[in-house]
Scaffold this motif. Structure first.
Motif, mmCIF file in Angstrom:
data_model
loop_
_atom_site.group_PDB
_atom_site.id
_atom_site.type_symbol
_atom_site.label_atom_id
_atom_site.label_comp_id
_atom_site.label_asym_id
_atom_site.label_seq_id
_atom_site.Cartn_x
_atom_site.Cartn_y
_atom_site.Cartn_z
ATOM 1 N N VAL A 1 22.714 11.032 17.307
ATOM 2 C CA VAL A 1 21.957 12.145 17.874
ATOM 3 C C VAL A 1 22.392 13.420 17.163
ATOM 4 N N ALA A 2 21.439 14.052 16.483
ATOM 5 C CA ALA A 2 21.761 15.269 15.729
ATOM 6 C C ALA A 2 21.010 16.453 16.304
ATOM 7 N N ARG A 3 21.720 17.575 16.418
ATOM 8 C CA ARG A 3 21.064 18.852 16.679
ATOM 9 C C ARG A 3 20.972 19.562 15.334
ATOM 10 N N ARG A 4 19.725 19.699 14.871
ATOM 11 C CA ARG A 4 19.484 20.343 13.589
ATOM 12 C C ARG A 4 18.627 21.575 13.806
ATOM 13 N N TRP A 5 18.430 22.317 12.745
ATOM 14 C CA TRP A 5 17.548 23.484 12.771
ATOM 15 C C TRP A 5 16.515 23.289 11.674
ATOM 16 N N ASP B 1 13.764 29.910 12.356
ATOM 17 C CA ASP B 1 14.488 28.644 12.376
ATOM 18 C C ASP B 1 14.594 28.204 13.822
ATOM 19 N N GLU C 1 21.480 5.456 8.677
ATOM 20 C CA GLU C 1 22.099 6.161 7.544
ATOM 21 C C GLU C 1 22.365 5.237 6.359
ATOM 22 N N SER D 1 9.728 15.335 5.503
ATOM 23 C CA SER D 1 10.371 15.672 4.226
ATOM 24 C C SER D 1 11.892 15.595 4.323
ATOM 25 N N ASN D 2 12.432 15.299 5.509
ATOM 26 C CA ASN D 2 13.890 15.239 5.657
ATOM 27 C C ASN D 2 14.422 13.892 6.124
#
Lengths: 398, 398
Positions: free
Chosen positions: B151-155, B164, B176, B270-271
């Motif tokens: 679980v990632a918190r990204r911007w 952002d 991964e 794209s990520n």
């Protein structure tokens, strides 16, 4: 459109409406607490018309002596709120210095969280409200309008501990799109903590984002593992479910964690774009994490170029017979002989580990082992550990 | 070793010792609450020797009618605890069905969190304690000893909203290390929620981990964005700092979110290693998030093969004049004509949006637009939304 429109009012009031939202809308006290004023005074408010006493206790108040089984110790101060004719109790503090503070109310002798402040942090088994005041140091703890790194909770396989374990990893802004390899700081928690401690109480992501944006800290990965070897994850986040966390967890300081730390390094270095060499590895920790830092870095005496001991415990327990502790002096000598860039020790003047650190520094002096030393005000508290991180991180990988 | 050993007791007691740990060790009530018994009864305990009344209120009790400005509504039930001669109040419930429950105490009329339960979840501005009971459905909400996703918190950068913005992203176990491309579920929160809602209250990571391990759900990425376009992040996690969250946030339902949703899809595609086509995109949401799902999926009528409307709001507010809402019927017809795999609608029998959903289904029936429909017990509550996710996710990408 043919469908009958739901009245705007109803839509406004009812989307996502459920039990606790009902509370929020209709029953809760529509008051602001804490209110942070421009002059850095803070007003606490609590609606309790039938209470006969409301106090606030927190780390922004002068400490008070409290009786413990181990004798008199410093505890958080208390201050009384006053009731107005509407039943709202309030207190406005003096101007507070910039900081992340924590507090609770004490209502007729019972500790309670502030129902008007939804921001809480767990520390061991206690949950307290938090608030941020002022600029300066506190600005490093805020979320500012700058590029942000990613915070991931992942699970890594630890063959040594024979379990999958949860780990918190900060990657710097732009990491995902970069072809660069980054240095790594391993950042370790104290007793009662876990992989949530540094990111929640330590404000690690905010400190790194802010100091990287200011050009004061090199972009780096920060790895925050769980140092309790019998746990796969923080309480509530692992196989053991939700339970009341303990302050000391079995096997926490018997050498098992130190002896298996390579599982973490191997995971990081095979899963992230990192510079996998001594020059690009740092390790630091607070209290028990400082102890782990000391022992891991000398047990693997040619692995890290940067060590940070924040209010560190130093010596193993008398009953800790792990192999890790059997050759303290020799491995420390090896670590010195192998060379490193920085051995950084910080402690507060009133920390109960002050004398232990003084003895340790005397030992290092006796060996001729170089270190940098920072002595701060205060004791064994998160306020110091956040400050130490903001002092230590700029020294890394330069 | 030459250094004097710190006595084991001192080490044991003092590592990481600070204000709230002092509380935990010396002052706090060494009682267990809630205690979950093997027969799924639950005992609540609260040490309050001077209180004259202690009640528990929570979603495991029969609802009670409460008066609100909008008339009588269902509110969470209450039950009284009894005091023993040591000043400990307690109550043991009937056997509870498997579920994640939330509760608070009411002590002499004041709502309070349970000081012996460090597990709390924020819902809008209210913070309540939670606990898990039983197997069956509740087993899907536990952390079990199985492979775990990240679980990632990204911007992400939203050019359309010119900021952002923080986003929560679940990637499945093994993501991964995999060379595969994965399908994506966009999972949207309700009013008062944010990018923390589904992961905290919705137990998304636990549900996905468990159902993927059981082979019932395909490994997929789950993207949980923030649907409040004036926020960069959840309260306390963004530029606005810590403030008391509101139930309805300005501009939340004026079409701006829907019109800029492509910023999120572009970021994800794209990520992340994703299959970037209609057949591998699903979108679902609860309440306002169901509304967003309906309008986003018809506004971009050839983008998603799977739609999930969980207790969805249907029609825009009368004052919402965004372009998104100007051609409801035509875009819905387009969406139908373009084809899709699943249009899934679920709602509880006592949900205040039941009639709106009934009308919407009649509209779809009239158009000949295919959908699947699930009608559950209960109302507009998280318990249903978690269940709906466990029912919807297995239908995706098959």
């Amino acid at each position: 459109m043919k469908l009958k429109l739901i009245p705007a009012m109803l839509i406004l009031m009812l989307f996502g409406f459920h039990a606790s939202a009902q509370e929020a809308l209709f029953n809760a006290q529509q008051i602001i607490s804490p209110e942070i004023h421009e002059n850095s005074t803070v007003t606490f408010r609590m609606y309790a018309p039938n209470a006969s006493s409301v106090e606030v206790t927190g780390d922004f108040l002068p400490t008070e002596k409290i009786e413990t089984p181990m004798g008199e110790m410093d505890g958080p101060g208390k201050a009384k709120l006053s009731k107005d004719d509407k039943g709202i109790w309030s207190l406005t503090t003096e101007s507070l210095s910039p900081e992340l503070y924590s507090y609770s109310f004490i209502i007729d002798g019972l500790r309670a969280t502030d129902p008007n402040n939804p921001f809480l942090i767990r520390d061991v088994a206690s949950v307290t409200n938090v608030f941020l005041v002022g600029e300066g140091q506190a600005a490093l703890y805020r979320v500012n309008d700058i590029p942000h790194g990613t915070v991931a909770r992942r699970w890594y396989d630890s063959p040594g501990l024979d379990m999958d374990r949860r780990i918190t990893i900060y990657t710097p802004p732009g990491y995902e799109k970069s072809n660069e390899k980054f240095p790594v700081l391993y950042l370790l928690h104290g007793a009662g903590g876990d992989e949530e401690a540094w990111i929640a109480l330590g404000r690690t992501a905010q400190i790194m984002d802010n100091m990287i944006a200011q050009g004061k800290v090199k972009p780096m990965i920060v790895v925050m593992p769980n140092g309790n070897v019998i746990q796969d994850a923080a309480p509530g986040e692992g196989n053991d479910g939700m339970y009341k966390p303990q302050f000391m967890v079995p096997k926490t300081m018997d050498g098992t964690y130190e002896a298996n730390f390579m599982d973490i390094i191997k995971f990081v270095e095979s899963n992230y774009q990192v510079k996998a060499d001594k020059a690009h590895r740092a390790i630091a920790g607070l209290s028990m994490g400082g102890f782990h830092t000391l022992h891991i870095s000398r047990y693997y005496p040619n692995t890290f170029d940067y060590m940070g001991l924040f209010s560190a415990a130093i010596m193993p327990r008398e009953d800790a017979t792990g192999k890790v502790y059997s050759d303290f002096d020799e491995t420390l000598q090896n670590q010195m002989d192998n060379g490193y860039k920085l051995y950084w020790i910080a402690i507060g003047k009133t920390d109960f580990l002050y004398d232990a650190n003084k003895e340790f520094r005397a030992k290092l002096d006796g060996m001729g082992m170089p270190y940098e030393y920072v002595e701060s005000e205060g004791g064994h508290i998160w306020r110091n550990w956040r400050v130490y991180l903001t002092q230590f991180a700029p020294l890394l990988f330069k």
